[in-house]
Write a protein that holds these residues in place. Structure first.
Motif, PDB file in Angstrom:
ATOM      1  N   LEU A 258     -20.308  -2.277  -6.233  1.00 13.77           N
ATOM      2  CA  LEU A 258     -19.828  -3.022  -5.070  1.00 13.77           C
ATOM      3  C   LEU A 258     -18.965  -4.204  -5.495  1.00 13.77           C
ATOM      4  N   LYS A 259     -19.326  -4.848  -6.584  1.00 13.56           N
ATOM      5  CA  LYS A 259     -18.542  -5.983  -7.070  1.00 13.56           C
ATOM      6  C   LYS A 259     -17.152  -5.518  -7.512  1.00 13.56           C
ATOM      7  N   ILE A 260     -17.090  -4.408  -8.248  1.00 11.60           N
ATOM      8  CA  ILE A 260     -15.791  -3.880  -8.681  1.00 11.60           C
ATOM      9  C   ILE A 260     -14.972  -3.429  -7.481  1.00 11.60           C
ATOM     10  N   SER A 261     -15.603  -2.730  -6.551  1.00 13.64           N
ATOM     11  CA  SER A 261     -14.887  -2.247  -5.366  1.00 13.64           C
ATOM     12  C   SER A 261     -14.326  -3.408  -4.559  1.00 13.64           C
ATOM     13  N   ALA A 262     -15.095  -4.487  -4.450  1.00 15.64           N
ATOM     14  CA  ALA A 262     -14.624  -5.649  -3.695  1.00 15.64           C
ATOM     15  C   ALA A 262     -13.406  -6.282  -4.368  1.00 15.64           C
ATOM     16  N   GLU A 263     -13.412  -6.364  -5.696  1.00 16.88           N
ATOM     17  CA  GLU A 263     -12.264  -6.946  -6.389  1.00 16.88           C
ATOM     18  C   GLU A 263     -11.045  -6.043  -6.294  1.00 16.88           C
ATOM     19  N   VAL A 264     -11.254  -4.727  -6.381  1.00 16.42           N
ATOM     20  CA  VAL A 264     -10.138  -3.791  -6.232  1.00 16.42           C
ATOM     21  C   VAL A 264      -9.535  -3.902  -4.835  1.00 16.42           C
ATOM     22  N   GLU A 265     -10.379  -4.010  -3.836  1.00 18.03           N
ATOM     23  CA  GLU A 265      -9.886  -4.153  -2.461  1.00 18.03           C
ATOM     24  C   GLU A 265      -9.131  -5.470  -2.295  1.00 18.03           C
ATOM     25  N   LEU A 266      -9.608  -6.523  -2.931  1.00 20.52           N
ATOM     26  CA  LEU A 266      -8.906  -7.803  -2.875  1.00 20.52           C
ATOM     27  C   LEU A 266      -7.531  -7.704  -3.526  1.00 20.52           C
ATOM     28  N   LEU A 267      -7.469  -7.048  -4.695  1.00 22.18           N
ATOM     29  CA  LEU A 267      -6.174  -6.848  -5.347  1.00 22.18           C
ATOM     30  C   LEU A 267      -5.233  -6.042  -4.464  1.00 22.18           C
ATOM     31  N   SER A 268      -5.757  -5.002  -3.839  1.00 15.54           N
ATOM     32  CA  SER A 268      -4.922  -4.144  -2.998  1.00 15.54           C
ATOM     33  C   SER A 268      -4.385  -4.903  -1.792  1.00 15.54           C
ATOM     34  N   SER A 269      -5.267  -5.618  -1.107  1.00 17.12           N
ATOM     35  CA  SER A 269      -4.848  -6.314   0.108  1.00 17.12           C
ATOM     36  C   SER A 269      -3.900  -7.470  -0.189  1.00 17.12           C
ATOM     37  N   SER A 270      -4.097  -8.158  -1.309  1.00 13.80           N
ATOM     38  CA  SER A 270      -3.254  -9.313  -1.628  1.00 13.80           C
ATOM     39  C   SER A 270      -1.894  -8.913  -2.191  1.00 13.80           C
ATOM     40  N   SER A 271      -1.767  -7.687  -2.686  1.00 14.28           N
ATOM     41  CA  SER A 271      -0.498  -7.248  -3.292  1.00 14.28           C
ATOM     42  C   SER A 271       0.216  -6.183  -2.480  1.00 14.28           C
ATOM     43  N   ALA A 272      -0.386  -5.720  -1.395  1.00 20.61           N
ATOM     44  CA  ALA A 272       0.201  -4.610  -0.635  1.00 20.61           C
ATOM     45  C   ALA A 272       1.594  -4.950  -0.109  1.00 20.61           C
ATOM     46  N   PHE A 273       1.738  -6.136   0.480  1.00 22.27           N
ATOM     47  CA  PHE A 273       3.044  -6.510   1.040  1.00 22.27           C
ATOM     48  C   PHE A 273       4.101  -6.603  -0.044  1.00 22.27           C
ATOM     49  N   ARG A 274       3.743  -7.236  -1.176  1.00 22.55           N
ATOM     50  CA  ARG A 274       4.735  -7.427  -2.238  1.00 22.55           C
ATOM     51  C   ARG A 274       5.169  -6.091  -2.838  1.00 22.55           C
ATOM     52  N   PHE A 275       4.232  -5.184  -3.081  1.00 18.28           N
ATOM     53  CA  PHE A 275       4.591  -3.868  -3.611  1.00 18.28           C
ATOM     54  C   PHE A 275       5.427  -3.078  -2.603  1.00 18.28           C
ATOM     55  N   GLY A 276       5.047  -3.140  -1.338  1.00 16.96           N
ATOM     56  CA  GLY A 276       5.827  -2.442  -0.314  1.00 16.96           C
ATOM     57  C   GLY A 276       7.233  -2.984  -0.200  1.00 16.96           C
ATOM     58  N   ALA A 277       7.365  -4.314  -0.250  1.00 18.56           N
ATOM     59  CA  ALA A 277       8.691  -4.927  -0.185  1.00 18.56           C
ATOM     60  C   ALA A 277       9.529  -4.554  -1.397  1.00 18.56           C
ATOM     61  N   ALA A 278       8.916  -4.506  -2.582  1.00 18.05           N
ATOM     62  CA  ALA A 278       9.665  -4.139  -3.790  1.00 18.05           C
ATOM     63  C   ALA A 278      10.245  -2.740  -3.664  1.00 18.05           C
ATOM     64  N   GLY A 279       9.457  -1.811  -3.136  1.00 19.47           N
ATOM     65  CA  GLY A 279       9.972  -0.462  -2.946  1.00 19.47           C
ATOM     66  C   GLY A 279      11.135  -0.413  -1.975  1.00 19.47           C
ATOM     67  N   ALA A 280      11.031  -1.191  -0.897  1.00 14.89           N
ATOM     68  CA  ALA A 280      12.120  -1.215   0.095  1.00 14.89           C
ATOM     69  C   ALA A 280      13.380  -1.848  -0.496  1.00 14.89           C
ATOM     70  N   TYR A 281      13.229  -2.951  -1.229  1.00 17.55           N
ATOM     71  CA  TYR A 281      14.392  -3.608  -1.825  1.00 17.55           C
ATOM     72  C   TYR A 281      15.032  -2.736  -2.907  1.00 17.55           C
ATOM     73  N   GLU A 282      14.213  -2.043  -3.672  1.00 20.26           N
ATOM     74  CA  GLU A 282      14.768  -1.139  -4.690  1.00 20.26           C
ATOM     75  C   GLU A 282      15.617  -0.054  -4.039  1.00 20.26           C
ATOM     76  N   ALA A 283      15.129   0.490  -2.929  1.00 21.55           N
ATOM     77  CA  ALA A 283      15.904   1.517  -2.230  1.00 21.55           C
ATOM     78  C   ALA A 283      17.238   0.969  -1.742  1.00 21.55           C
ATOM     79  N   ILE A 284      17.259  -0.298  -1.286  1.00 23.17           N
ATOM     80  CA  ILE A 284      18.510  -0.896  -0.824  1.00 23.17           C
ATOM     81  C   ILE A 284      19.474  -1.067  -1.991  1.00 23.17           C
ATOM     82  N   VAL A 285      18.982  -1.533  -3.143  1.00 26.33           N
ATOM     83  CA  VAL A 285      19.840  -1.696  -4.318  1.00 26.33           C
ATOM     84  C   VAL A 285      20.498  -0.368  -4.686  1.00 26.33           C
TER      85      VAL A 285
END
Length: 434
Positions: A258-285
């Motif tokens: 549960l401790k590992i799962s909670a940290e993985v979920e925290l990493l996912s939720s805190s980085s989701a926007f940035r990773f999604g934006a990077a993919g969109a910006y890369e496509a524009i480039v």
């Protein structure tokens, strides 16, 4: 006849397609460009501060203000033309000025941005660019100019050069930040190239640099996530290995999972926007480079080749970090399901044992009940025989039947009657409970 009413925001949505027209440029000319972005929560910023900052610049030059609610602006600013655009995470300022200085990229147009105004910007400089646009007679003259000047203006090892838009111009740049903090681009416009076409070429160059920078800011986050994923992956492997050889301490194992799962979920939720934006910006480039329709010139690397060698590895790192994070999340889920299944099986075994013990107790209670019923039959029969004998004793004396025979005849009859009555009551109760 009453006219049909318009769909909500019909005109606003239609005008959005024309909100950011390309500049119209004539060679020779210069451009200075800055993109400003907040360090955190840029997408949720107060955009009124961006407009206020623009108004402060316009007031310095006595220029008219933008319309209320506008997210773009274009108008004269001193000896140049200002183009301002508000984007999801950043805001851009571009000043176009006619003519070029003898000294390439001297930054004189950039001086139109006052230092104190720049210092008060609601954010940090994401990128700053200088663009020099010269006019050449034809492609042969452009190649000569490339050989003469580009090696002086740019770092040869990083220089990317290409003929674009069916021979309309030659573009060059090294994507390096010079000693004054600017990225430099050069455009050699062939005679006869239209003002709108030239404006589109310059705009595409600035967009490539901007969206490249926006996608690259995800790289430090990707490296941080990758490092943490390595540690969590090792811990998860240790937990799964322990589960494979031991069936004890399931609660402690579950707590670690549960401790590992909670940290993985925290990493996912805190980085989701940035990773999604990077993919969109890369496509524009990549899309902006593609529509330039590059052709090689003088065996030099094109912008697409530069991005393949220098930019794509960074984006692959970001995609790899995201993929590993998602894979780790799935592995945590599978490990949790495995442990949950094992706990459920153990609980089922315990339940079976409890039910078996309950069956044993029920059987014991049944035997005890049958024993009690037998004793009850004896006790009831005893009192019933005595009661009946007392009633029939005078009758027996009248007919000459002794008291012993009265008991002998009554005892089996009373016992059978009591047994039949108790059995009938037990069956009736059983049917009602069933």
């Amino acid at each position: 006849m009453k006219p049909l009413s318009d769909y909500p925001e019909r005109y606003a949505l239609s005008n959005e397609l024309h909100a950011r027209p390309f500049p119209e440029l004539s060679a020779p000319c210069r451009a200075v460009y800055i993109a400003i972005k907040r360090e955190k929560n840029a997408a949720e910023r107060d955009r009124a501060e961006d407009v206020e900052h623009l108004v402060q610049l316009l007031d310095r030059y006595g220029a008219p203000h933008p319309a209320p609610g506008a997210n773009h602006y274009s108008g004269k600013l001193g000896r140049g033309t200002l183009k301002w655009e508000q984007h999801t995470e950043f805001v851009t300022y571009t000043i176009f000025a006619d003519g070029v200085a003898d000294a390439a990229f001297d930054g004189s147009v950039h001086a139109m941005f006052p230092d104190d105004w720049l210092a008060a910007a609601p954010g940090k400089v994401l990128t700053s660019c200088l663009v020099r646009v010269e006019e050449v007679a034809d492609m042969r003259a452009a190649e000569a100019r490339v050989a003469e000047a580009f090696s002086k203006w740019f770092v040869p090892e990083s220089l990317a050069v290409a003929q674009v838009i069916d021979g309309a111009a030659v573009i060059g740049g090294d994507f390096r930040i010079d000693e004054n903090g600017h990225v430099r681009f050069a455009v050699l416009s062939c005679a006869g190239t239209g003002r709108r076409r030239l404006g589109r070429i310059v705009q595409r160059l600035l967009e490539i640099e901007t969206y490249k920078s926006m996608s690259m800011i995800t790289l430090p986050l990707a490296r941080t996530v990758s490092g943490r994923v390595v540690v969590l992956d090792r811990e998860l492997a240790e937990i799964v290995g322990h589960m494979a050889v031991s069936k004890d301490d399931d609660q402690a194992t579950l707590d670690r999972l549960l401790k590992i799962s909670a940290e993985v979920e925290l990493l996912s939720s805190s980085s989701a926007f940035r990773f999604g934006a990077a993919g969109a910006y890369e496509a524009i480039v990549n899309q902006r480079i593609e529509i330039l329709r590059e052709e090689r010139i003088q065996s030099r690397q094109t912008f697409a080749e530069f991005m393949t060698r220098r930019y794509d590895p960074a984006m692959r790192t970001c995609r790899s970090a995201l993929a590993r994070l998602r894979e780790l999340s799935q592995r945590c889920e599978r490990a949790s399901n495995l442990l949950r299944t094992r706990v459920d099986v153990a609980s089922s075994v315990q339940n079976v044992e409890v039910l078996a013990r309950m069956d044993e107790r029920a059987a014991l209670q049944l035997r005890l009940q049958e024993t009690v019923e037998g004793l009850s039959v004896v006790a009831i029969s005893y009192y019933a025989v005595n009661l009946a004998a007392n009633i029939l004793r005078p009758v027996g004396a009248t007919y000459g039947i002794s008291e012993g025979w009265v008991y002998a005849v009554l005892t089996p009859l009373v016992v059978l009657g009591v047994w039949w009555m108790v059995r009938r009551i037990r069956k009736r109760i059983a049917r009602r409970d069933g």
